[in-house]
Structure formats: C-alpha cells, structure tokens
Design a protein around this motif. Structure first.
Motif, PDB file in Angstrom:
ATOM      1  N   GLN A 233       2.928  -4.597  -5.018  1.00  0.00           N
ATOM      2  CA  GLN A 233       2.934  -3.404  -4.165  1.00  0.00           C
ATOM      3  C   GLN A 233       2.160  -2.260  -4.816  1.00  0.00           C
ATOM      4  O   GLN A 233       1.401  -1.563  -4.138  1.00  0.00           O
ATOM      5  CB  GLN A 233       4.369  -2.968  -3.869  1.00  0.00           C
ATOM      6  N   ASN A 234       2.350  -2.065  -6.118  1.00  0.00           N
ATOM      7  CA  ASN A 234       1.640  -0.995  -6.829  1.00  0.00           C
ATOM      8  C   ASN A 234       0.128  -1.224  -6.832  1.00  0.00           C
ATOM      9  O   ASN A 234      -0.655  -0.293  -6.622  1.00  0.00           O
ATOM     10  CB  ASN A 234       2.160  -0.851  -8.258  1.00  0.00           C
ATOM     11  N   ILE A 235      -0.279  -2.457  -7.072  1.00  0.00           N
ATOM     12  CA  ILE A 235      -1.708  -2.774  -7.076  1.00  0.00           C
ATOM     13  C   ILE A 235      -2.308  -2.564  -5.691  1.00  0.00           C
ATOM     14  O   ILE A 235      -3.380  -1.961  -5.547  1.00  0.00           O
ATOM     15  CB  ILE A 235      -1.947  -4.213  -7.575  1.00  0.00           C
ATOM     16  N   LEU A 236      -1.634  -3.042  -4.660  1.00  0.00           N
ATOM     17  CA  LEU A 236      -2.156  -2.886  -3.301  1.00  0.00           C
ATOM     18  C   LEU A 236      -2.182  -1.415  -2.872  1.00  0.00           C
ATOM     19  O   LEU A 236      -3.119  -0.980  -2.199  1.00  0.00           O
ATOM     20  CB  LEU A 236      -1.354  -3.740  -2.319  1.00  0.00           C
ATOM     21  N   TYR A 237      -1.182  -0.648  -3.279  1.00  0.00           N
ATOM     22  CA  TYR A 237      -1.153   0.792  -2.983  1.00  0.00           C
ATOM     23  C   TYR A 237      -2.360   1.469  -3.638  1.00  0.00           C
ATOM     24  O   TYR A 237      -3.067   2.256  -3.004  1.00  0.00           O
ATOM     25  CB  TYR A 237       0.158   1.402  -3.492  1.00  0.00           C
ATOM     26  N   THR A 238      -2.599   1.139  -4.904  1.00  0.00           N
ATOM     27  CA  THR A 238      -3.738   1.720  -5.619  1.00  0.00           C
ATOM     28  C   THR A 238      -5.053   1.296  -4.982  1.00  0.00           C
ATOM     29  O   THR A 238      -5.953   2.114  -4.769  1.00  0.00           O
ATOM     30  CB  THR A 238      -3.702   1.287  -7.104  1.00  0.00           C
ATOM     31  N   LEU A 239      -5.158   0.040  -4.648  1.00  0.00           N
ATOM     32  CA  LEU A 239      -6.372  -0.475  -4.016  1.00  0.00           C
ATOM     33  C   LEU A 239      -6.612   0.199  -2.672  1.00  0.00           C
ATOM     34  O   LEU A 239      -7.748   0.604  -2.362  1.00  0.00           O
ATOM     35  CB  LEU A 239      -6.266  -1.988  -3.851  1.00  0.00           C
ATOM     36  N   ASP A 240      -5.568   0.350  -1.861  1.00  0.00           N
ATOM     37  CA  ASP A 240      -5.704   1.034  -0.569  1.00  0.00           C
ATOM     38  C   ASP A 240      -6.235   2.450  -0.746  1.00  0.00           C
ATOM     39  O   ASP A 240      -7.097   2.902   0.013  1.00  0.00           O
ATOM     40  CB  ASP A 240      -4.355   1.074   0.160  1.00  0.00           C
ATOM     41  N   ASN A 241      -5.730   3.160  -1.756  1.00  0.00           N
ATOM     42  CA  ASN A 241      -6.175   4.530  -1.992  1.00  0.00           C
ATOM     43  C   ASN A 241      -7.615   4.586  -2.502  1.00  0.00           C
ATOM     44  O   ASN A 241      -8.372   5.496  -2.130  1.00  0.00           O
ATOM     45  CB  ASN A 241      -5.222   5.248  -2.949  1.00  0.00           C
ATOM     46  N   LEU A 242      -8.009   3.628  -3.317  1.00  0.00           N
ATOM     47  CA  LEU A 242      -9.393   3.568  -3.781  1.00  0.00           C
ATOM     48  C   LEU A 242     -10.354   3.286  -2.621  1.00  0.00           C
ATOM     49  O   LEU A 242     -11.428   3.879  -2.535  1.00  0.00           O
ATOM     50  CB  LEU A 242      -9.547   2.505  -4.868  1.00  0.00           C
ATOM     51  N   ILE A 243      -9.957   2.400  -1.735  1.00  0.00           N
ATOM     52  CA  ILE A 243     -10.778   2.091  -0.555  1.00  0.00           C
ATOM     53  C   ILE A 243     -10.900   3.318   0.338  1.00  0.00           C
ATOM     54  O   ILE A 243     -11.993   3.664   0.809  1.00  0.00           O
ATOM     55  CB  ILE A 243     -10.192   0.885   0.214  1.00  0.00           C
ATOM     56  N   LYS A 244      -9.773   3.986   0.567  1.00  0.00           N
ATOM     57  CA  LYS A 244      -9.776   5.187   1.388  1.00  0.00           C
ATOM     58  C   LYS A 244     -10.695   6.253   0.792  1.00  0.00           C
ATOM     59  O   LYS A 244     -11.488   6.878   1.491  1.00  0.00           O
ATOM     60  CB  LYS A 244      -8.348   5.743   1.518  1.00  0.00           C
ATOM     61  N   ALA A 245     -10.629   6.460  -0.520  1.00  0.00           N
ATOM     62  CA  ALA A 245     -11.476   7.448  -1.200  1.00  0.00           C
ATOM     63  C   ALA A 245     -12.962   7.073  -1.090  1.00  0.00           C
ATOM     64  O   ALA A 245     -13.805   7.932  -0.862  1.00  0.00           O
ATOM     65  CB  ALA A 245     -11.072   7.572  -2.669  1.00  0.00           C
ATOM     66  N   ALA A 246     -13.274   5.795  -1.224  1.00  0.00           N
ATOM     67  CA  ALA A 246     -14.655   5.351  -1.112  1.00  0.00           C
ATOM     68  C   ALA A 246     -15.197   5.562   0.295  1.00  0.00           C
ATOM     69  O   ALA A 246     -16.348   5.973   0.479  1.00  0.00           O
ATOM     70  CB  ALA A 246     -14.757   3.877  -1.508  1.00  0.00           C
ATOM     71  N   LYS A 247     -14.372   5.324   1.309  1.00  0.00           N
ATOM     72  CA  LYS A 247     -14.784   5.539   2.692  1.00  0.00           C
ATOM     73  C   LYS A 247     -15.039   7.021   2.954  1.00  0.00           C
ATOM     74  O   LYS A 247     -16.000   7.374   3.640  1.00  0.00           O
ATOM     75  CB  LYS A 247     -13.731   4.994   3.660  1.00  0.00           C
ATOM     76  N   LEU A 248     -14.175   7.879   2.428  1.00  0.00           N
ATOM     77  CA  LEU A 248     -14.346   9.315   2.622  1.00  0.00           C
ATOM     78  C   LEU A 248     -15.598   9.803   1.904  1.00  0.00           C
ATOM     79  O   LEU A 248     -16.309  10.680   2.417  1.00  0.00           O
ATOM     80  CB  LEU A 248     -13.111  10.074   2.125  1.00  0.00           C
ATOM     81  N   LYS A 249     -15.865   9.253   0.745  1.00  0.00           N
ATOM     82  CA  LYS A 249     -17.048   9.625  -0.029  1.00  0.00           C
ATOM     83  C   LYS A 249     -18.327   9.248   0.711  1.00  0.00           C
ATOM     84  O   LYS A 249     -19.325   9.944   0.627  1.00  0.00           O
ATOM     85  CB  LYS A 249     -16.986   8.938  -1.390  1.00  0.00           C
TER      86      LYS A 249
END
Length: 109
Positions: free
Chosen positions: A91-107
């Motif tokens: 769950q922690n890894i997927l949460y972190t991965l989701d946030n990294l993906i979201k940040a990359a999309k916003l960037k």
C-alpha cells in the motif's frame, strides 16, 4: 485491436531491430519473422514464447486480445515483487507511486 503480427512488428520496430536480428535473438529463421508480421503464418506456442522473450514483452501481450501498452519484463518483475510484499508495504509503495505519477502529469501540463 492489433493482430499477433502487428504486435510483433510494433515491438521489433520499437526496439529498432531488423527482422533478421529478431530471428537471431529468438533462434528463428529471419524470413519467417516477416510471415508472422504479415499474419501469413501463426507460430507455435514455443516459437511465440521465444519471440516474446527476444522482444522483452510478455507472451500474454503478444497473443492476447488487448492492445494495452507493452510491459517489459523488468516492469512485470517489479509488479510481481510488489505483489509479494506484506499489505502495508504494498500500500505504501502504491501510494508513493500514485503521487509520483500525479506529480509527473502535472509537470507535463
């Protein structure tokens, strides 16, 4: 939906290798690769597995009905490793991965 041959051609071109090079990597005669790509012939399951290995994609991608983006073997191995972790770690890894993906999309915007 792409055919088996179209998927092989797409993956081969994505790797920037010739039909002859793919044939060598998969221990298959290069001329046959062209027939597979044109959907003139269907390979045996063993040959399809050799092609998947040489192209570094899953056999499921090559022979399956879906057109989802190709997952390379390293990505598949990572997903399998994550799946084997305890629930809290996964769950922690997927949460972190989701946030990294979201940040990359916003960037990218």
């Amino acid at each position: 939906m792409r055919t088996f041959g179209q998927k092989v051609a797409y993956c081969r071109k994505d790797k920037k290798i010739s039909q002859a090079e793919l044939g060598k990597l998969a221990a298959i005669i290069g001329d046959i690769i062209g027939k597979y790509e044109r959907d003139e012939m269907k390979p045996s399951i063993d040959t399809a597995k050799k092609l998947a290995d040489a192209l570094e994609v899953s056999l499921d991608y090559l022979v399956g009905d879906g057109d989802l983006k190709v997952l390379d073997k390293k990505t598949l191995q990572r997903l399998e490793d994550i799946d084997k972790l305890p629930d809290i770690d996964r769950q922690n890894i997927l949460y972190t991965l989701d946030n990294l993906i979201k940040a990359a999309k916003l960037k990218a915007i």
